[in-house]
Design an enzyme around this catalytic site. Structure first.
Site, PDB file in Angstrom:
ATOM      1  N   LYS A 147     -10.808 -27.055 -42.586  1.00 41.23           N
ATOM      2  CA  LYS A 147     -11.854 -25.844 -42.539  1.00 41.23           C
ATOM      3  C   LYS A 147     -11.018 -24.599 -42.364  1.00 41.23           C
ATOM      4  CE  LYS A 147     -16.073 -28.135 -41.991  1.00 41.23           C
ATOM      5  NZ  LYS A 147     -17.093 -28.538 -41.102  1.00 41.23           N
ATOM      6  N   ARG A 188     -14.994 -36.708 -39.399  1.00 42.59           N
ATOM      7  CA  ARG A 188     -15.270 -36.577 -40.853  1.00 42.59           C
ATOM      8  C   ARG A 188     -14.436 -35.716 -41.536  1.00 42.59           C
ATOM      9  NH1 ARG A 188     -17.800 -32.604 -44.046  1.00 42.59           N
ATOM     10  NH2 ARG A 188     -19.231 -33.374 -45.521  1.00 42.59           N
TER      11      ARG A 188
HETATM   12  N1  HH2 Z   1     -19.291 -29.712 -42.678  1.00 38.11           N
HETATM   13  C1  HH2 Z   1     -19.305 -29.716 -43.909  1.00 38.11           C
HETATM   14  C2  HH2 Z   1     -20.425 -30.625 -44.564  1.00 38.11           C
HETATM   15  N2  HH2 Z   1     -21.167 -31.589 -43.813  1.00 38.11           N
HETATM   16  N3  HH2 Z   1     -21.690 -32.566 -41.492  1.00 38.11           N
HETATM   17  C3  HH2 Z   1     -21.062 -32.662 -40.464  1.00 38.11           C
HETATM   18  N4  HH2 Z   1     -21.897 -33.608 -39.507  1.00 38.11           N
HETATM   19  N5  HH2 Z   1     -20.108 -31.738 -39.811  1.00 38.11           N
HETATM   20  C4  HH2 Z   1     -19.548 -31.042 -40.526  1.00 38.11           C
HETATM   21  O1  HH2 Z   1     -18.710 -30.256 -39.892  1.00 38.11           O
HETATM   22  C5  HH2 Z   1     -19.796 -30.736 -41.998  1.00 38.11           C
HETATM   23  C6  HH2 Z   1     -20.909 -31.596 -42.456  1.00 38.11           C
HETATM   24  C7  HH2 Z   1     -18.601 -28.732 -44.893  1.00 38.11           C
HETATM   25  O2  HH2 Z   1     -17.560 -29.436 -45.267  1.00 38.11           O
HETATM   26  P1  HH2 Z   1     -17.631 -30.058 -46.802  1.00 38.11           P
HETATM   27  O3  HH2 Z   1     -18.520 -30.728 -47.015  1.00 38.11           O
HETATM   28  O4  HH2 Z   1     -15.998 -30.522 -47.101  1.00 38.11           O
HETATM   29  O5  HH2 Z   1     -17.650 -28.454 -47.813  1.00 38.11           O
HETATM   30  P2  HH2 Z   1     -19.065 -28.083 -48.572  1.00 38.11           P
HETATM   31  O6  HH2 Z   1     -19.973 -27.694 -47.676  1.00 38.11           O
HETATM   32  O7  HH2 Z   1     -18.405 -27.045 -49.105  1.00 38.11           O
HETATM   33  O8  HH2 Z   1     -19.568 -29.210 -49.389  1.00 38.11           O
END
Ligand code: HH2
Length: 294
Positions: free
Chosen positions: A229, A264
Site C-alpha cells: 500500500k 491479507r
Molecule cells: N484492502 C483492499 C481491499 N480489501 N479488505 C480488508 N479486509 N482489508 C484491507 O486492507 C483491504 C481489503 C485494497 O487492496 P487491494 O485489494 O489490493 O486493491 P484494490 O482495492 O485496488 O483492488
C-alpha cells in the site's frame, strides 16, 4: 443455504488459536484496475490459475474481489461484479482446499457467494454500503470481516480528520457492526480491520500499526491489509507498488507482533515466511505477549 460447515468451523478455530501463526489471506482481484494486481487475473482462466497458485504458495484463505476500492475508484455495476467473481467462486468452492472469502460491499454478491460455498465475507464498508448486508450476514452467519472506511473509495480521502485515529476507528467499527449483530450474526464470527489506506493519511496508517494492539484488545480478531500500500511508498520513497515487498514485510512483522490474526497479502509465500518467523519469536521465552500491552 450453506450451513456454517466444518471448513468454516476449522477456520474460526485457527483464527482464534494464538498458539498457531496468523493466517495468510491471499488476494485475488478479478479486476482490470486494482492498484497492484489489476488486469493480471481479469480473465476466468488467469484467475483460476492464480487461485491454485495461491494455494501452492501457502495461502490459507483466498479473498476474491471483483471491484477495486483504491482511492477515487468508481463503483462497478453489480452485474459486472457478479460476472467477475461468481463463476470463479462456483468453480473453486468445491475444489479448492482452502476456504474462500468474498471481498464485496454488496449483499446480493455476498449471498450468492455464500450459497455457492464461500465461508467468509470481507466488506470494506463494514456492512454499511448495502442496507441488505446485515440481513444476509444474519441469515448465513459467515465469518465476516468489518473493515473501517469513511465515505466511499471515490471520496474517502476527504474524510481523514480524526480526534484520535485509533479510538475513533474502533468506535466507528463497533457502531458499524451492531446492525449485523442485531440481524443475527454471531459476535464470535466478526473480525475487525482498521482499513489501512481507507480514509487515512499515510501518517495515520503508521499510527494505526504502531497502536494495533488497541484493536486486538477489543476482543475481536484483527485482519490487516498492508500489502504494497501507498503508506509504504510514502515512507520509503517508492511510488511503484511493485517495489514495496520488503516494506510490506516490515509492516506485516509489526502487525503479527501486535496480535493481528489474518494477514491479507498479494505475496503469500514471502509473507507466510515473515508471519511464521515472527510468530515463532513471539512464542519463544517467557515474554509471550501475543499482542497484549506488556
Ligand atoms: N484492502 C483492499 C481491499 N480489501 N479488505 C480488508 N479486509 N482489508 C484491507 O486492507 C483491504 C481489503 C485494497 O487492496 P487491494 O485489494 O489490493 O486493491 P484494490 O482495492 O485496488 O483492488
Amino acid at each position: 443455504m450453506a450451513a456454517f460447515d466444518e471448513k468454516a468451523k476449522a477456520l474460526l478455530e485457527a483464527i482464534n488459536d494464538k498458539e498457531r501463526p496468523p493466517l495468510i489471506m491471499g488476494i485475488l482481484n478479478v479486476t482490470p484496475d486494482s492498484f497492484y494486481d489489476g488486469g493480471r487475473y481479469s480473465t476466468f482462466e488467469a484467475a483460476l490459475e492464480r487461485a491454485r497458485e495461491m494455494v501452492a504458495l501457502g495461502a490459507q484463505i483466498l479473498d476474491i474481489g471483483g471491484e477495486s476500492t483504491r482511492p477515487c475508484a468508481k463503483p462497478v455495476p453489480v452485474e459486472e461484479e457478479r460476472r467477475r467473481v461468481i463463476p470463479l467462486i462456483k468453480e473453486l468452492a468445491g475444489s479448492l482446499p482452502i476456504p474462500i472469502s468474498v471481498d464485496t460491499r454488496r449483499a446480493s454478491i455476498a449471498e450468492e457467494a455464500l450459497s455457492l460455498g464461500a465461508v467468509m465475507v470481507n466488506d470494506v464498508s463494514a456492512f454499511r454500503y448495502d442496507p441488505e448486508m446485515p440481513k444476509i450476514l444474519g441469515t448465513y452467519k459467515p465469518i465476516a470481516v468489518a473493515m473501517h472506511m469513511r465515505g466511499t473509495p471515490e471520496d474517502m480521502m476527504a474524510h481523514c480528520h480524526y480526534n484520535d485515529v485509533v479510538k475513533d476507528v474502533i468506535r466507528e467499527l463497533e457502531e458499524a457492526i451492531t446492525g449485523a449483530l442485531q440481524a443475527g450474526l454471531p459476535k464470535e464470527h466478526v473480525v475487525v480491520d482498521p482499513g489501512i489506506g481507507f480514509a487515512k493519511t499515510w501518517r495515520q496508517c503508521l499510527e494505526i500499526l504502531n497502536r494495533l494492539e488497541e484493536f486486538t484488545n477489543t476482543g475481536y480478531p484483527v485482519c490487516i491489509g498492508v500489502s504494497r500500500k501507498s503508506f509504504i511508498g510514502q515512507v520509503l520513497g517508492l511510488p511503484e507498488p511493485s517495489k514495496r515487498l520488503f516494506g510490506t514485510a516490515g509492516a506485516v512483522a509489526v502487525a503479527v507482533m501486535k496480535g493481528a490474526r489474518i494477514i491479507r497479502v498479494h505475496d503469500p509465500k514471502e509473507m507466510g515466511e515473515v508471519v511464521r518467523l515472527v510468530h515463532a519469536i513471539m512464542k519463544s521465552g517467557p515474554n509471550r505477549g501475543f499482542g497484549r500491552v506488556q
